[in-house]
Design an enzyme around this catalytic site. Structure first.
Site, PDB file in Angstrom:
ATOM      1  CG  MET A   1      -1.812   0.906   0.851  1.00  0.00           C
ATOM      2  SD  MET A   1      -3.252   0.910  -0.268  1.00  0.00           S
ATOM      3  CE  MET A   1      -3.606   2.198   0.140  1.00  0.00           C
ATOM      4  CB  CYS A   2       4.730   2.140   1.041  1.00  0.00           C
ATOM      5  SG  CYS A   2       3.944   1.338   2.468  1.00  0.00           S
ATOM      6  N   GLY A   3       3.964   4.039  -0.864  1.00  0.00           N
ATOM      7  CA  GLY A   3       3.865   4.676  -1.792  1.00  0.00           C
ATOM      8  C   GLY A   3       5.462   5.434  -2.458  1.00  0.00           C
ATOM      9  CG  ASN A 188       4.894  -1.062  -2.780  1.00  0.00           C
ATOM     10  OD1 ASN A 188       4.634  -1.326  -1.957  1.00  0.00           O
ATOM     11  ND2 ASN A 188       4.415  -0.085  -3.706  1.00  0.00           N
TER      12      ASN A 188
END
Length: 309
Positions: A1-3, A188
């Site tokens: 979910m991280c960017g 990611n």
């Protein structure tokens, strides 16, 4: 979910702090817990050290201000003892500091010596790399550290949603390739052979500042480059030797590279023009940088791309 996001200017310096902030803030929905930057300013004969003396959520309380001041003084004392000429030590938050020094010795010995100070964690060391990370979204962190005024040639950033670890700096990206100067990574995904590679790198004398698999990538690449391999070749090796589902961006003093595993399940979009290259988890971050609709592409699976300042 991280960017994740990255930008490199091939025609000179730009407002890299403000640019990354705009990109990262546009992806706040991917992770408001912490935000981090690895930015590259002009290289000179000074070594830049970014370090913290406490976790943000543990920096207040009875007697803490005095303890932090004592430990800061101890850091400066140790810099002098190890033979560094201190040009300046400044602090933005009371627990996070930036030091510039003249030092021709071994960086690992320097970092190890400083990290023996209670609470001290060296976030980055190098002639141009500065890693800044803290809790909160990109706008909050940028305001805290005055990143809007930071000019440089390239950088990467990360917005994090804590799903498997605590909300703290130890778990926040980017990661410096301890103890190699000017190498950092954002990532990611997940490495499934993390423990195997951690043990292997530890047997070669490396130690790690976190339990995060992203730090493995940074040290892995820097170890290969220390043997004379290029960044591109080192990243190609990683596609054969690191298992899992991952997309990562690595930066050095004058390069930025991206890599995706063969499944290409973790998203990344790429925009390239004559003056700059930008990459991000979502196209909205590219639009936040160039302020218009643009044509982007998805890097192919098992693709490595590298750009140079």
């Amino acid at each position: 979910m991280c960017g994740i996001a990255g930008v490199i200017h091939r025609d000179g310096s730009a407002d890299i702090g403000a640019e990354l902030t705009a990109m990262l803030q546009s992806m706040k929905h991917r992770g408001p817990d912490s935000t981090g930057y690895a930015v590259y300013g002009p290289a000179d004969d000074l070594v830049v050290i970014r370090f913290v003396l406490a976790e943000p959520n543990k920096s207040a309380g009875f007697g803490m201000a005095e303890r932090l001041e004592r430990n800061r003084a101890e850091v400066e004392s140790r810099l002098a003892k190890i033979g560094a000429e201190v040009a300046a030590v400044t602090g933005e938050t009371g627990y996070a500091f930036r030091a510039t020094i003249r030092y021709g010795g071994d960086l690992k010995a320097l970092a190890d010596y400083l990290e023996d100070v209670p609470g001290c964690e060296v976030l980055s060391l190098g002639s141009s790399l500065e890693i800044i990370k803290d809790l909160g979204d990109a706008a909050t962190v940028s305001d805290q550290y005055n990143l809007g005024s930071f000019r440089g040639t390239h950088g990467i950033g990360h917005v994090r949603m804590a799903t498997e670890s605590q909300v703290d700096l130890a778990s926040a990206h980017p990661y410096w390739a301890y103890p190699f100067a000017d190498v950092a990574v954002v990532h990611n995904g997940q490495l499934t052979n993390y423990h195997q590679w951690r043990r292997r790198l530890e047997q070669h004398g490396h130690r790690f500042q976190s339990e995060c698999d992203s730090e493995i990538i940074a040290v892995y690449l820097a170890e290969y480059m220390s043997r004379g391999l290029s960044l591109e070749t080192s990243m190609k090796h990683s596609l054969d030797e690191l298992d899992g589902v991952f997309t990562y961006v690595c930066v050095t003093g004058n390069q930025m590279g991206i890599a995706k595993d063969e499944m290409a399940a973790k998203p990344l979009v790429l925009f390239e023009s004559e003056p700059l290259v930008a990459v991000a988890t979502e196209e909205v971050a590219i639009r936040a940088l160039v302020h218009r609709e643009v044509e982007t592409r998805d890097p192919y699976e098992r693709e490595v791309l590298v750009w140079q300042v």
